[in-house]
Design an enzyme around this catalytic site. Structure first.
Site, mmCIF file in Angstrom:
data_model
loop_
_atom_site.group_PDB
_atom_site.id
_atom_site.type_symbol
_atom_site.label_atom_id
_atom_site.label_comp_id
_atom_site.label_asym_id
_atom_site.label_seq_id
_atom_site.Cartn_x
_atom_site.Cartn_y
_atom_site.Cartn_z
ATOM 1 N N GLY A 13 0.785 -1.239 0.000
ATOM 2 C CA GLY A 13 0.000 0.000 0.000
ATOM 3 C C GLY A 13 0.809 1.278 0.000
ATOM 4 N N GLU A 71 3.934 4.242 6.126
ATOM 5 C CA GLU A 71 2.677 3.492 6.007
ATOM 6 C C GLU A 71 1.712 4.237 5.088
ATOM 7 O OE1 GLU A 71 0.850 1.045 6.339
ATOM 8 O OE2 GLU A 71 1.217 -0.101 8.159
ATOM 9 N N ASP A 72 0.857 3.497 4.436
ATOM 10 C CA ASP A 72 -0.189 4.137 3.634
ATOM 11 C C ASP A 72 -1.281 4.692 4.547
ATOM 12 O OD1 ASP A 72 -0.942 1.559 4.395
ATOM 13 O OD2 ASP A 72 -1.775 0.997 2.444
ATOM 14 N N ASP A 132 -5.288 2.485 10.608
ATOM 15 C CA ASP A 132 -6.727 2.319 10.831
ATOM 16 C C ASP A 132 -6.910 1.903 12.300
ATOM 17 O OD1 ASP A 132 -9.413 1.645 10.608
ATOM 18 O OD2 ASP A 132 -9.121 0.005 9.218
ATOM 19 N N LYS A 175 -7.107 7.198 10.306
ATOM 20 C CA LYS A 175 -8.533 7.249 10.657
ATOM 21 C C LYS A 175 -8.594 7.406 12.178
ATOM 22 C CE LYS A 175 -9.933 4.019 6.966
ATOM 23 N NZ LYS A 175 -10.441 2.645 6.708
ATOM 24 N N PHE A 208 -14.031 3.421 4.129
ATOM 25 C CA PHE A 208 -13.107 2.622 3.328
ATOM 26 C C PHE A 208 -12.733 3.353 2.040
ATOM 27 C CE2 PHE A 208 -11.793 -0.675 0.366
ATOM 28 C CZ PHE A 208 -10.794 -1.283 1.126
ATOM 29 N N ILE A 209 -11.443 3.506 1.819
ATOM 30 C CA ILE A 209 -10.960 4.246 0.646
ATOM 31 C C ILE A 209 -10.037 3.393 -0.217
ATOM 32 C CG2 ILE A 209 -11.143 6.514 1.757
ATOM 33 C CD1 ILE A 209 -8.013 6.214 2.134
ATOM 34 N N ASP A 252 -5.782 -0.401 -1.823
ATOM 35 C CA ASP A 252 -6.537 -1.330 -2.665
ATOM 36 C C ASP A 252 -7.837 -1.789 -2.031
ATOM 37 O OD1 ASP A 252 -5.035 -2.850 -0.620
ATOM 38 O OD2 ASP A 252 -5.924 -4.603 -1.609
ATOM 39 N N ARG A 273 -5.031 0.274 -6.741
ATOM 40 C CA ARG A 273 -3.787 0.905 -6.273
ATOM 41 C C ARG A 273 -3.270 1.949 -7.256
ATOM 42 N NH1 ARG A 273 -2.094 -2.104 -1.836
ATOM 43 N NH2 ARG A 273 -2.351 -4.365 -1.956
HETATM 44 P P1 IMP Z 1 -4.657 -1.461 10.777
HETATM 45 O O1 IMP Z 1 -3.757 -2.602 11.156
HETATM 46 O O2 IMP Z 1 -6.080 -1.719 11.139
HETATM 47 O O3 IMP Z 1 -4.161 -0.112 11.274
HETATM 48 O O4 IMP Z 1 -4.713 -1.409 9.197
HETATM 49 C C1 IMP Z 1 -3.636 -1.013 8.465
HETATM 50 C C2 IMP Z 1 -3.655 -1.578 7.057
HETATM 51 O O5 IMP Z 1 -4.977 -1.926 6.619
HETATM 52 C C3 IMP Z 1 -3.180 -0.532 6.098
HETATM 53 O O6 IMP Z 1 -1.779 -0.571 5.935
HETATM 54 C C4 IMP Z 1 -3.938 -0.873 4.825
HETATM 55 O O7 IMP Z 1 -3.204 -1.812 4.079
HETATM 56 C C5 IMP Z 1 -5.214 -1.498 5.295
HETATM 57 N N1 IMP Z 1 -6.325 -0.501 5.296
HETATM 58 C C6 IMP Z 1 -6.860 0.145 6.350
HETATM 59 N N2 IMP Z 1 -7.854 0.968 6.004
HETATM 60 C C7 IMP Z 1 -7.952 0.855 4.653
HETATM 61 C C8 IMP Z 1 -8.811 1.491 3.670
HETATM 62 O O8 IMP Z 1 -9.681 2.338 3.956
HETATM 63 N N3 IMP Z 1 -8.592 1.096 2.383
HETATM 64 C C9 IMP Z 1 -7.644 0.189 2.010
HETATM 65 N N4 IMP Z 1 -6.833 -0.418 2.893
HETATM 66 C C10 IMP Z 1 -6.977 -0.081 4.206
HETATM 67 MG MG MG Z 2 -0.873 -1.462 4.223
#
Ligand code: IMP
Ligand code: MG
Length: 183
Positions: free
Chosen positions: A53, A107-108, A111, A139, A160-161, A167, A173
């Site tokens: 990402g 990081e992209d 969340d 977020k 969700f984006i 992706d 992507r």
């Molecule tokens: P976390 O572990 O819940 O913080 O999620 C992190 C990873 O989930 C990110 O690096 C993304 O790859 C994926 N992710 C989280 N939110 C989104 C979204 O809105 N769209 C696409 N991928 C997401």
């Molecule tokens: Mg990621």
């Protein structure tokens, strides 16, 4: 008329145009250039791109960074479809020889924060001297962890984006703007 894209079974609408993303990256790069101005060829910053990402964000960021750095990558994954599974898999392990180095995690999106917590623990175990987090997106409503997010380019609501590296089940992507699920 609203710009829309369809990926697999879902439709997304334009949310953040490319120009706004690039502007946010300019701002975060300026801060990084100040904070890492003391890096040297002997003590470069290890920029750790989280695959897949963050590839586009890391590429755009690197073009703007003016201190000595080395680019490395690793891959942890937690998402299936549009939901975080909460279970983190290591798909590409951390690079070797991180001990004593300063690491900047790129990081992209953060969340729930599950991924970043695991990443920080792995870097601690690798005995890095310092690790900081630089994320394109956050977020805030979903983030419940204590890990400090040192550099956040943009905050978004808990939706969700896709696009700009992000992706939906591997599609989207390559879209240059960010699109949000149209509900
Ligand atoms: P976390 O572990 O819940 O913080 O999620 C992190 C990873 O989930 C990110 O690096 C993304 O790859 C994926 N992710 C989280 N939110 C989104 C979204 O809105 N769209 C696409 N991928 C997401
Ligand atoms: Mg990621």
């Amino acid at each position: 008329m609203d710009k829309k894209v369809t990926l697999h079974d879902k439709t997304f609408k334009l949310f953040i145009p490319n120009e706004a993303i690039e502007k946010a990256i300019d701002d975060v790069a300026a801060k990084l250039n100040e904070d890492y101005a003391d890096a040297t060829d002997e003590d470069p910053v290890i920029v750790l791109c989280t695959l897949n990402g963050a590839i586009i964000f890391a590429a755009e960021l690197l073009k703007r960074l003016q201190f000595p750095l080395m680019l490395k990558a690793c891959k942890l994954s937690s998402y299936a479809g549009t939901q975080s599974t909460g279970y983190i898999k290591t798909e590409v392990p951390l690079p070797a020889k991180l001990e004593g180095h300063r690491v900047l995690i790129v990081e992209d999106i953060v969340d729930t924060g599950n991924t970043i917590v695991v990443m920080k623990d792995l870097l601690d175990a690798a005995k890095v001297r310092d690790s900081k987090v630089c994320t394109l997106l956050l977020k805030p409503e979903a983030y419940k962890k204590d890990v400090k997010l040192d550099y956040v380019a943009m905050e978004i609501p808990n939706r969700f984006i896709v696009g700009f590296g992000l992706d939906y089940d591997e599609l989207g992507r390559n879209i240059k703007d960010i699109y949000v699920l149209d509900e």
